[in-house]
Structures are given as structure tokens and as C-alpha cells.
Design a protein around this motif. Structure first.
Motif, mmCIF file in Angstrom:
data_model
loop_
_atom_site.group_PDB
_atom_site.id
_atom_site.type_symbol
_atom_site.label_atom_id
_atom_site.label_comp_id
_atom_site.label_asym_id
_atom_site.label_seq_id
_atom_site.Cartn_x
_atom_site.Cartn_y
_atom_site.Cartn_z
ATOM 1 N N LEU A 1 0.818 -1.240 -0.067
ATOM 2 C CA LEU A 1 0.067 0.086 0.150
ATOM 3 C C LEU A 1 0.987 1.109 0.088
ATOM 4 O O LEU A 1 1.789 1.331 0.735
ATOM 5 C CB LEU A 1 -0.842 0.066 1.177
ATOM 6 C CG LEU A 1 -1.930 1.219 1.342
ATOM 7 C CD1 LEU A 1 -2.947 1.181 0.124
ATOM 8 C CD2 LEU A 1 -2.498 1.109 2.728
ATOM 9 N N TRP A 2 0.829 1.937 -0.768
ATOM 10 C CA TRP A 2 1.188 3.165 -1.208
ATOM 11 C C TRP A 2 0.409 4.549 -0.800
ATOM 12 O O TRP A 2 -0.939 4.574 -0.931
ATOM 13 C CB TRP A 2 1.709 3.671 -2.565
ATOM 14 C CG TRP A 2 2.951 2.637 -2.937
ATOM 15 C CD1 TRP A 2 2.876 1.437 -3.617
ATOM 16 C CD2 TRP A 2 4.364 3.174 -2.959
ATOM 17 N NE1 TRP A 2 3.837 0.936 -3.776
ATOM 18 C CE2 TRP A 2 4.823 1.968 -3.504
ATOM 19 C CE3 TRP A 2 5.043 3.866 -2.312
ATOM 20 C CZ2 TRP A 2 6.340 1.776 -3.388
ATOM 21 C CZ3 TRP A 2 6.427 3.989 -2.389
ATOM 22 C CH2 TRP A 2 7.118 2.555 -2.994
ATOM 23 N N ARG A 3 0.974 5.590 -0.250
ATOM 24 C CA ARG A 3 0.298 6.818 0.163
ATOM 25 C C ARG A 3 1.072 8.184 -0.427
ATOM 26 O O ARG A 3 2.256 8.167 -0.446
ATOM 27 C CB ARG A 3 0.522 7.431 1.739
ATOM 28 C CG ARG A 3 0.080 8.295 2.182
ATOM 29 C CD ARG A 3 0.165 8.529 3.622
ATOM 30 N NE ARG A 3 -0.350 9.707 4.206
ATOM 31 C CZ ARG A 3 0.061 10.796 4.332
ATOM 32 N NH1 ARG A 3 1.261 11.195 3.705
ATOM 33 N NH2 ARG A 3 -0.564 11.862 4.809
ATOM 34 N N ILE A 4 0.518 8.776 -1.562
ATOM 35 C CA ILE A 4 0.992 9.397 -2.651
ATOM 36 C C ILE A 4 0.401 10.787 -2.452
ATOM 37 O O ILE A 4 -0.800 11.111 -2.429
ATOM 38 C CB ILE A 4 0.802 9.035 -3.894
ATOM 39 C CG1 ILE A 4 1.420 7.517 -4.295
ATOM 40 C CG2 ILE A 4 1.621 9.936 -4.870
ATOM 41 C CD1 ILE A 4 1.066 6.960 -5.462
ATOM 42 N N SER A 5 1.316 11.742 -2.179
ATOM 43 C CA SER A 5 0.905 13.218 -2.079
ATOM 44 C C SER A 5 1.238 14.067 -3.406
ATOM 45 O O SER A 5 2.391 13.835 -3.693
ATOM 46 C CB SER A 5 1.514 13.926 -0.915
ATOM 47 O OG SER A 5 1.050 13.537 0.211
ATOM 48 N N THR A 6 0.190 14.798 -4.063
ATOM 49 C CA THR A 6 0.777 15.467 -5.239
ATOM 50 C C THR A 6 -0.315 16.570 -5.366
ATOM 51 O O THR A 6 -0.997 16.730 -4.678
ATOM 52 C CB THR A 6 0.642 14.485 -6.504
ATOM 53 O OG1 THR A 6 1.208 15.140 -7.752
ATOM 54 C CG2 THR A 6 -0.716 14.045 -6.876
ATOM 55 N N ALA A 7 -0.106 17.405 -6.525
ATOM 56 C CA ALA A 7 -0.815 18.475 -6.535
ATOM 57 C C ALA A 7 -2.437 18.060 -6.861
ATOM 58 O O ALA A 7 -2.414 17.244 -8.014
ATOM 59 C CB ALA A 7 -0.427 19.427 -7.728
ATOM 60 N N GLY B 1 -5.386 15.704 -3.127
ATOM 61 C CA GLY B 1 -3.919 15.873 -2.904
ATOM 62 C C GLY B 1 -3.246 14.781 -2.424
ATOM 63 O O GLY B 1 -2.017 14.603 -2.318
ATOM 64 N N LEU B 2 -4.121 13.619 -1.902
ATOM 65 C CA LEU B 2 -3.512 12.376 -1.365
ATOM 66 C C LEU B 2 -4.219 11.357 -2.031
ATOM 67 O O LEU B 2 -5.412 11.238 -2.178
ATOM 68 C CB LEU B 2 -3.948 12.632 0.261
ATOM 69 C CG LEU B 2 -3.532 11.099 0.804
ATOM 70 C CD1 LEU B 2 -2.196 10.840 1.175
ATOM 71 C CD2 LEU B 2 -4.152 11.187 2.154
ATOM 72 N N VAL B 3 -3.390 10.450 -2.721
ATOM 73 C CA VAL B 3 -3.852 9.259 -3.477
ATOM 74 C C VAL B 3 -3.287 8.030 -2.457
ATOM 75 O O VAL B 3 -2.365 7.843 -2.395
ATOM 76 C CB VAL B 3 -3.617 9.151 -4.666
ATOM 77 C CG1 VAL B 3 -4.209 8.225 -5.638
ATOM 78 C CG2 VAL B 3 -3.583 10.588 -5.323
ATOM 79 N N LEU C 1 4.583 13.843 -11.828
ATOM 80 C CA LEU C 1 3.717 14.557 -11.306
ATOM 81 C C LEU C 1 4.044 15.769 -10.423
ATOM 82 O O LEU C 1 3.544 16.662 -10.206
ATOM 83 C CB LEU C 1 2.592 13.736 -10.603
ATOM 84 C CG LEU C 1 1.739 12.783 -11.671
ATOM 85 C CD1 LEU C 1 0.799 11.958 -10.795
ATOM 86 C CD2 LEU C 1 1.382 13.468 -12.826
ATOM 87 N N GLY C 2 5.074 15.501 -9.466
ATOM 88 C CA GLY C 2 5.619 16.155 -8.383
ATOM 89 C C GLY C 2 4.921 15.449 -7.176
ATOM 90 O O GLY C 2 3.840 14.886 -7.268
ATOM 91 N N GLY C 3 5.701 15.966 -6.109
ATOM 92 C CA GLY C 3 4.918 15.296 -4.541
ATOM 93 C C GLY C 3 5.839 14.398 -4.260
ATOM 94 O O GLY C 3 7.256 14.242 -4.444
ATOM 95 N N HIS C 4 5.327 13.292 -3.400
ATOM 96 C CA HIS C 4 6.171 12.313 -2.710
ATOM 97 C C HIS C 4 5.428 11.096 -2.441
ATOM 98 O O HIS C 4 4.135 11.242 -2.331
ATOM 99 C CB HIS C 4 6.737 12.959 -1.407
ATOM 100 C CG HIS C 4 5.809 13.338 -0.485
ATOM 101 N ND1 HIS C 4 5.134 12.841 0.590
ATOM 102 C CD2 HIS C 4 5.578 14.563 -0.273
ATOM 103 C CE1 HIS C 4 4.324 13.454 1.206
ATOM 104 N NE2 HIS C 4 4.362 14.687 0.845
ATOM 105 N N ALA C 5 5.816 9.895 -2.323
ATOM 106 C CA ALA C 5 5.268 8.674 -2.022
ATOM 107 C C ALA C 5 5.777 8.030 -0.876
ATOM 108 O O ALA C 5 7.128 8.004 -0.770
ATOM 109 C CB ALA C 5 5.293 7.800 -3.437
ATOM 110 N N THR C 6 5.170 7.506 -0.074
ATOM 111 C CA THR C 6 5.544 6.697 1.062
ATOM 112 C C THR C 6 4.928 5.100 1.037
ATOM 113 O O THR C 6 3.690 5.003 0.939
ATOM 114 C CB THR C 6 5.033 7.086 2.234
ATOM 115 O OG1 THR C 6 5.500 8.713 2.386
ATOM 116 C CG2 THR C 6 5.412 6.338 3.647
#
Length: 408
Positions: free
Chosen positions: A301-307, A331-333, A355-360
Motif C-alpha cells: 500500500l502506497w500513500r502518494i501526495s501530489t498536486a 492531494g492524497l492518493v 507529477l511532483g510530490g512524494h510517495a510513502t
């Protein structure tokens, strides 16, 4: 204080926390800082000798409802705090998620210290801010076995370094928190969810953007695509659902829901979820209900923050069979990968780079989390700063070493 035969130290107060860390430094031992352990599988796998179990540090030490402030020991169950606040019609506005079932554990085991250490924030983050924004004060023991205090009982109390903000989201790598002070807020009298039916991801992101840009004061905005919507509670139909939450006093919510429904009408068919169904829905969004079943837990499971304006493009950049839904207005996927033990980190990192942002990587087996970057890789300058901060608070690296970064 503890039992070294079972490799656990369980201090009863701040002084015993100091003693435990001082012993670890003297004996070159690494400590896993933990509360109830509900988020033990979050982050890189533990590389420690002994568990420093803070679950014995319990109890609310100060609660002044009129002043909107609460202090409690770090091992206090979040469920107990929320029950106390509910008696006074108050709440933690940042709406922390319960990750216990997500990792195969029991619900209701999260501790206050664990929530702050991981900076957990739920759907209301887009309006109320993150956990760290409600974090007023702390007492903690650093890796030097020194007790430090920061902040206080009001918002504007900072002199010098604001350690509260630094400790929030540090995953226990800088200090073991023993006492925490938080801002609390009045609980909304009622809530309603405006639901727009059957939008695709791009349309949904536009609709959520319009709602958040309106005067409606939306406190939650999520898009649940048709392949996953049926897993959530409270929805009257199984198709895609774009859901917008309104909270507050009854007359205000009534007026705002009518205005928001009219604003959303050009996007698609609009319906309403009243108070009870709305609360059920948003709790299941907060606690990631589609991803907690036995079968779902085998999927990384990933948590992705982007525009938010770019979020809908993610579906075309990753594995087609992934399950996903959008929170925080896009903003959170949340993305569950389709194959057991295979996080496809290259695909996810590539998509985020575009896309920009970060993933955890929120959930995966320990061997997987040891082999890939769990958190978004840092640039050289930021990585050097992270290392210096760690060395300042924990020069012997006894507190949760390498929990966040392999080199720290």
C-alpha cells in the motif's frame, strides 16, 4: 522497569525513560521506541536490540475544556482521549486514523505518542491542518538521556526552537516523548455529505477543486472510483462517488449543502448523505477500510501526495490493476498494488517524479521495506541536514535507528 530476558524495557515514568536510554547508550544497545505497537510495521523494519515500551506511561494529566487544551502521557490510548473529549462535545480536529486493522491488529490500540510521532492526519487535514499543527507542548527524553521540554498550553508560546514541530513525524528517531499537550476543538453539531455520482477521476478532481474553492467550507473531499466505492460504508450506490463533507451548526449546514449541491449539479447527479451515514462514510475513508481485509493486507500500500490538479493522471502512470482512491481534494492518493509482496517502487517513483510530490510505502513485508526506500528519497542537502539533526539529538543512534532512512 523492564525484563531484559524478554528484551523489553517498560518504564513507569520519565525518570525511568532517562535511565533506560542512559543504559542503552552505555551498553551500545539500540532501542525500538514503541507504544502499543499498532504502527510497528510502518516505516523501515526495526534494527534494534531491545524494545522501549512506553505503553505504561498513561493518563490524562491536564484537561481544561474551556481553554481547549489537553495534556496526557504518551502511552495513553487515543480511544480514551477521544471518549473524554466526546463527553465535553470536543474532538481532535486533525481526525487521526486508526491504523491497527490496516496492519492486522485490533482497532482502538493507537496511543497519543504514536499518533504524534507519525504525524497522522485524517480527511479533515485539508481544513484543520496536520497533527503537528495541534501539537502545543512536549516533554521528551533525547538519545543523550536528557529530558527536554518545549512549548506549553497555548498556541503562541514558542521561544527558540519549536521542538514540537520537529518531533511530530520523526518516528521516535530523535526522542522518546513522555508527555504531550494538544489543542482540542469543539465537535460539529451535525454533518452532511454532498455526493456527486459516477464521475471519472479527472472530472472528480475538477469537482473537488470547485467545491474547495467555494464558500461552502468543505471539511472533507474524496473521490471513490467505481472499482473501490463498494468497500466503503454509508454509500447508497456502488458506482463512483465524489463526496464532499460539510460540518457545523444545523442551520449553517443546511444553507451550505443547498448551495454546494447547486454548484455540483453541472458535474453530475447529486444526492445527500445525512448525519449518521455521513459519519460512517468518513470513518471508513479515514481508516482505509478497503485495505484492511485479510486478502487486501497482502497487497503493498502506497500513500502518494501530489498536486490535486495532477492527481487524476496517476491512474495512467502506474500498474492498471492497482486499487486507488483520492482524499484531501485529490492531494492524497491511496494506492494498493495488485501483486503480493511487489510494491513496484520504480513505477510509483517514476509517476511521482513526473507529477511532483512524494510517495510513502505504508505497508509491505519487512523484507520489502528493507530493500526499497519506504519514504521519498531526499536530496543530498536535505539528507545531510537530516543526519545532522539525528546526530544532535541522538549521537549514539540508540533511538529507532534507520527507521526512516537507511543511513540515519
Amino acid at each position: 522497569m523492564g525484563d531484559l530476558v524478554t528484551n523489553t524495557l517498560k518504564p513507569r515514568d520519565g525518570k525511568e525513560v532517562e535511565d533506560a536510554i542512559r543504559w542503552a547508550v552505555s551498553n551500545d544497545k539500540a532501542l525500538e521506541v514503541a507504544g502499543a505497537g499498532s504502527k510497528r510495521a510502518l516505516g523501515r523494519p526495526s534494527q534494534t536490540d531491545i524494545t522501549l515500551d512506553l505503553s505504561g506511561l498513561t493518563g490524562v494529566t491536564l484537561y481544561e475544556p474551556a481553554e481547549l487544551v489537553l495534556s496526557a502521557r504518551a502511552g495513553t490510548k487515543l480511544a480514551d482521549i477521544e471518549a473524554l473529549l466526546a463527553e465535553n462535545n470536543q474532538e481532535l480536529a486533525f481526525e487521526p486514523a486508526d491504523y491497527g486493522p490496516l496492519f492486522g491488529g485490533e482497532a482502538g490500540q493507537s496511543t497519543l505518542g504514536g499518533v504524534i510521532a507519525t504525524n497522522l492526519s485524517g480527511p479533515r487535514r485539508l481544513k484543520a491542518g496536520a497533527a503537528r499543527d495541534h501539537f502545543l507542548g512536549v516533554t521528551a527524553v533525547t538519545g543523550r538521556a536528557e529530558t527536554v521540554k518545549s512549548g506549553g498550553r497555548v498556541v503562541k508560546n514558542v521561544t527558540g526552537y519549536d521542538l514540537c514541530k520537529l518531533f511530530a513525524g520523526s518516528f521516535g528517531t530523535l526522542a522518546a516523548m513522555t508527555d504531550v499537550t494538544l489543542k482540542v476543538l469543539p465537535k460539529a453539531e451535525t454533518e452532511v455529505t454532498v455526493l456527486v455520482e459516477d464521475l471519472d477521476d479527472a472530472e472528480a478532481c475538477l469537482a473537488m477543486g470547485a467545491a474547495l474553492g467555494s464558500p461552502a467550507d468543505v471539511s472533507g473531499a474524496a473521490h471513490l472510483p467505481d472499482h473501490i466505492a463498494s468497500f466503503f460504508d454509508g454509500l447508497p450506490q456502488a458506482g463512483a462517488a465524489t463526496v464532499l463533507r460539510l460540518e457545523g451548526f444545523g442551520p449553517s449546514v443546511t444553507a451550505r449543502k443547498e448551495a454546494l449541491a447547486a454548484l455540483m449539479a453541472p458535474f453530475g447527479a447529486v444526492s445527500l448523505l445525512e448525519d449518521g451515514e455521513s459519519r460512517r462514510l468518513w470513518k471508513s475513508i479515514r481508516d482505509l477500510k478497503p485495505f484492511v481485509s485479510d486478502a487486501a493486507r497482502r497487497r503493498p500500500l502506497w500513500r502518494i501526495s501530489t498536486a490535486p490538479s495532477e492527481a487524476h493522471r496517476l491512474v495512467d502512470l502506474i500498474t492498471p490493476a492497482a486499487q486507488m482512491f483520492y482524499d484531501w481534494g485529490g492531494g492524497l492518493v491511496w494506492v494498493a498494488m495488485p501483486f503480493e509482496d511487489e510494491p513496484d517502487a520504480a513505477s510509483i517513483r517514476g509517476a511521482v517524479a513526473e507529477l511532483g510530490g512524494h510517495a510513502t510505502l505504508i505497508r509491505a513485508p519487512a523484507a520489502v521495506r528493507a530493500a526499497v526506500d519506504v519514504f521519498q528519497p531526499e536530496g543530498a542537502a536535505v539528507a545531510a541536514l537530516s543526519k545532522r539533526v539525528k546526530e544532535s539529538f541522538d549521537p549514539a543512534a540508540v533511538l529507532n535507528p534507520r527507521r526512516v532512512w537507511a543511513a540515519v
